[in-house]
Design a protein around this motif. Structure first.
Motif, PDB file in Angstrom:
ATOM      1  N   LEU A 204       1.088  -1.421  -0.239  1.00  0.00           N
ATOM      2  CA  LEU A 204      -0.085  -0.122  -0.285  1.00  0.00           C
ATOM      3  C   LEU A 204       0.616   1.704  -0.487  1.00  0.00           C
ATOM      4  N   LEU A 205       0.850   2.056  -0.984  1.00  0.00           N
ATOM      5  CA  LEU A 205       1.184   3.568  -0.888  1.00  0.00           C
ATOM      6  C   LEU A 205       0.256   4.025  -0.113  1.00  0.00           C
ATOM      7  N   VAL A 206       0.887   5.153   0.775  1.00  0.00           N
ATOM      8  CA  VAL A 206       0.759   5.481   2.371  1.00  0.00           C
ATOM      9  C   VAL A 206       1.264   6.792   1.747  1.00  0.00           C
ATOM     10  N   GLU A 207       0.393   8.332   1.166  1.00  0.00           N
ATOM     11  CA  GLU A 207       1.271   9.087   0.936  1.00  0.00           C
ATOM     12  C   GLU A 207       1.445  10.642   2.438  1.00  0.00           C
ATOM     13  N   GLY A 208       3.001  10.666   2.362  1.00  0.00           N
ATOM     14  CA  GLY A 208       3.673  11.327   3.598  1.00  0.00           C
ATOM     15  C   GLY A 208       4.116  12.860   3.199  1.00  0.00           C
ATOM     16  N   SER A 209       4.815  13.061   3.723  1.00  0.00           N
ATOM     17  CA  SER A 209       4.919  14.742   3.667  1.00  0.00           C
ATOM     18  C   SER A 209       6.680  14.596   2.618  1.00  0.00           C
ATOM     19  N   GLU A 210       6.650  15.803   1.501  1.00  0.00           N
ATOM     20  CA  GLU A 210       7.815  15.900   0.486  1.00  0.00           C
ATOM     21  C   GLU A 210       8.728  16.178   1.377  1.00  0.00           C
ATOM     22  N   ASP A 211       8.923  16.547   2.783  1.00  0.00           N
ATOM     23  CA  ASP A 211       9.985  16.789   3.452  1.00  0.00           C
ATOM     24  C   ASP A 211      10.740  16.111   4.734  1.00  0.00           C
ATOM     25  N   ASN A 212      10.235  14.671   3.617  1.00  0.00           N
ATOM     26  CA  ASN A 212      10.641  13.485   5.095  1.00  0.00           C
ATOM     27  C   ASN A 212      12.069  13.013   3.859  1.00  0.00           C
ATOM     28  N   LEU A 213      13.103  13.872   3.368  1.00  0.00           N
ATOM     29  CA  LEU A 213      13.740  13.810   2.566  1.00  0.00           C
ATOM     30  C   LEU A 213      14.894  12.577   3.006  1.00  0.00           C
ATOM     31  N   LYS A 214      16.113  12.201   1.771  1.00  0.00           N
ATOM     32  CA  LYS A 214      16.684  11.248   2.612  1.00  0.00           C
ATOM     33  C   LYS A 214      18.910  11.816   2.359  1.00  0.00           C
ATOM     34  N   ILE A 215      19.101  11.592   3.021  1.00  0.00           N
ATOM     35  CA  ILE A 215      20.170  13.029   3.083  1.00  0.00           C
ATOM     36  C   ILE A 215      21.009  12.150   2.087  1.00  0.00           C
ATOM     37  N   THR A 216      21.455  12.431   0.999  1.00  0.00           N
ATOM     38  CA  THR A 216      22.242  11.867  -0.031  1.00  0.00           C
ATOM     39  C   THR A 216      23.269  12.727  -0.394  1.00  0.00           C
ATOM     40  N   THR A 217      23.285  14.422  -0.591  1.00  0.00           N
ATOM     41  CA  THR A 217      23.826  14.415  -1.209  1.00  0.00           C
ATOM     42  C   THR A 217      24.556  16.052   0.234  1.00  0.00           C
ATOM     43  N   ARG A 218      25.442  17.032   0.054  1.00  0.00           N
ATOM     44  CA  ARG A 218      25.336  17.645   1.031  1.00  0.00           C
ATOM     45  C   ARG A 218      24.118  19.081   1.019  1.00  0.00           C
ATOM     46  N   ALA A 219      23.953  19.213  -0.448  1.00  0.00           N
ATOM     47  CA  ALA A 219      22.785  19.898  -0.177  1.00  0.00           C
ATOM     48  C   ALA A 219      21.462  19.629  -0.073  1.00  0.00           C
ATOM     49  N   ASP A 220      21.144  18.358   0.438  1.00  0.00           N
ATOM     50  CA  ASP A 220      20.245  17.599   1.196  1.00  0.00           C
ATOM     51  C   ASP A 220      20.116  18.282   2.215  1.00  0.00           C
ATOM     52  N   LEU A 221      21.876  17.920   3.159  1.00  0.00           N
ATOM     53  CA  LEU A 221      22.025  18.389   4.522  1.00  0.00           C
ATOM     54  C   LEU A 221      21.468  19.603   4.743  1.00  0.00           C
ATOM     55  N   ALA A 222      21.485  20.354   3.618  1.00  0.00           N
ATOM     56  CA  ALA A 222      21.417  22.079   3.763  1.00  0.00           C
ATOM     57  C   ALA A 222      19.653  22.203   4.158  1.00  0.00           C
ATOM     58  N   LEU A 223      19.090  21.564   3.150  1.00  0.00           N
ATOM     59  CA  LEU A 223      17.754  21.803   3.331  1.00  0.00           C
ATOM     60  C   LEU A 223      17.163  21.242   4.900  1.00  0.00           C
ATOM     61  N   ALA A 224      18.057  19.604   5.351  1.00  0.00           N
ATOM     62  CA  ALA A 224      17.484  19.709   6.452  1.00  0.00           C
ATOM     63  C   ALA A 224      17.672  20.274   7.765  1.00  0.00           C
ATOM     64  N   GLU A 225      18.772  20.930   7.789  1.00  0.00           N
ATOM     65  CA  GLU A 225      19.405  22.657   8.445  1.00  0.00           C
ATOM     66  C   GLU A 225      18.096  23.536   8.174  1.00  0.00           C
ATOM     67  N   PHE A 226      17.548  23.430   7.140  1.00  0.00           N
ATOM     68  CA  PHE A 226      16.360  24.335   7.273  1.00  0.00           C
ATOM     69  C   PHE A 226      15.270  23.932   7.931  1.00  0.00           C
ATOM     70  N   LEU A 227      15.016  22.847   7.320  1.00  0.00           N
ATOM     71  CA  LEU A 227      14.180  22.321   7.914  1.00  0.00           C
ATOM     72  C   LEU A 227      13.196  22.154   9.577  1.00  0.00           C
ATOM     73  N   LEU A 228      14.941  21.896   9.997  1.00  0.00           N
ATOM     74  CA  LEU A 228      14.463  21.483  11.493  1.00  0.00           C
ATOM     75  C   LEU A 228      14.887  22.037  12.569  1.00  0.00           C
ATOM     76  N   PRO A 229      14.214  22.370  13.617  1.00  0.00           N
ATOM     77  CA  PRO A 229      14.787  22.556  14.846  1.00  0.00           C
ATOM     78  C   PRO A 229      16.020  22.889  14.913  1.00  0.00           C
ATOM     79  N   ARG A 230      16.896  23.845  15.403  1.00  0.00           N
ATOM     80  CA  ARG A 230      17.825  23.725  16.513  1.00  0.00           C
ATOM     81  C   ARG A 230      17.895  23.397  17.628  1.00  0.00           C
ATOM     82  N   THR A 231      18.775  21.828  18.130  1.00  0.00           N
ATOM     83  CA  THR A 231      18.527  21.745  19.774  1.00  0.00           C
ATOM     84  C   THR A 231      19.563  21.142  19.877  1.00  0.00           C
TER      85      THR A 231
END
Ligand SMILES: Nc1ccn([C@@H]2O[C@H](COP(=O)(O)OP(=O)(O)OP(=O)(O)O)[C@@H](O)[C@H]2O)c(=O)n1
Ligand SMILES: C[C@](O)(CO)[C@H](O)COP(=O)(O)O
Length: 232
Positions: A204-231
């Motif tokens: 079953l394909l369950v539609e999820g949020s597009e921000d559930n990105l896989k960190i594959t490249t450094r650009a993905d990490l930069a995007l995740a930094e933007f998406l996640l709150p700092r702790t």
């Protein structure tokens, strides 16, 4: 009965991050103040549907933090293999004996730290009524076929095409058999659903949020930094 239960999650974290291109495996790169893998594990452990975490590490991984619980959930480890499928199968086989062959297990990439609790909930509620399934999202962009020179040679149909995310969720015994068969057949499988499809299951394909990105490249990490709150 399964509607109220919590399930173990296998977390493949044995990759070398070649596309990321850093000395430090990407799962240990800092993300919004702490190692990426801890971000992912905290998200999973905080979810009431998650009973425990089976983290699959690379042979000789010297960066693992060595925790045996998180948010009151047990954390266990196993040693992965050359390909992601080898690692997932090792994790499935290392689960506690209390996880029966008929019990559902989740598989979630350590490299996906932004997964939403609401998406995990939706997946569990929907999939426990089916033969298994996965989070994903329908393709919304036009899909081009590229040649060796980086030029478009045509456009692929996007109707009925989805991007697969994780978690993916299947019954332990069926997943074990499907992964083992695919590996024995020498088929390069890139996700659990592919192994299950080969076994005749239609996940079953369950539609999820597009921000559930896989960190594959450094650009993905930069995007995740933007998406996640700092702790911390
Ligand atoms: N032999 C492997 C390969 C990958 N993974 C894990 O599977 C997830 C998704 O894999 P990917 O993003 O491809 O990670 P890497 O294999 O590390 O990346 P690359 O292909 O760029 O080397 C990651 O959490 C990764 O750690 C794993 O457990 N075992
Ligand atoms: C499992 C997965 O994240 C679903 O999109 C993806 O297939 C992993 O692929 P990778 O090449 O191992 O990152």
């Amino acid at each position: 009965m399964t509607a109220e239960r919590a399930f173990w999650c296998v977390v493949p974290a044995a990759g070398h991050g070649r596309r990321f291109g850093s000395e430090v495996p990407k799962q240990y790169m800092p993300l919004a103040g702490q190692p990426l893998i801890l971000r992912t594990l905290e998200r999973l452990a905080a979810h009431p549907r998650i009973a425990g975490l089976m983290v699959v590490l690379a042979e000789g991984d010297s960066a693992w933090v060595g925790i045996d619980s998180m948010d009151g959930k047990p954390v266990r480890t196993a040693i992965g293999g050359d390909e992601r499928a080898h690692s997932v199968l090792a994790g499935v086989r290392a689960l506690p004996d209390t996880v029966t062959a008929d019990d559902f297990v989740l598989v979630h990439d350590a490299a996906r730290p932004c997964v939403r609790a609401s998406d995990i909930e939706q997946l569990v509620v929907r999939v426990t009524q089916a033969d298994g399934g996965l989070l994903g999202a329908p393709l919304r962009d036009t899909l081009k076929r590229a040649d060796a020179h980086g030029c478009s040679t045509g456009t692929e149909p996007r109707e009925g095409r989805w991007r697969a995310f994780t978690p993916q969720m299947f019954r332990r015994g069926a997943l074990d058999r499907a992964l083992a068969q695919a590996l024995a057949d020498g088929v390069a499988i890139t996700d659990e659903a592919m192994a299950m499809e080969r076994a005749g299951v239609t996940p079953l394909l369950v539609e999820g949020s597009e921000d559930n990105l896989k960190i594959t490249t450094r650009a993905d990490l930069a995007l995740a930094e933007f998406l996640l709150p700092r702790t911390r």
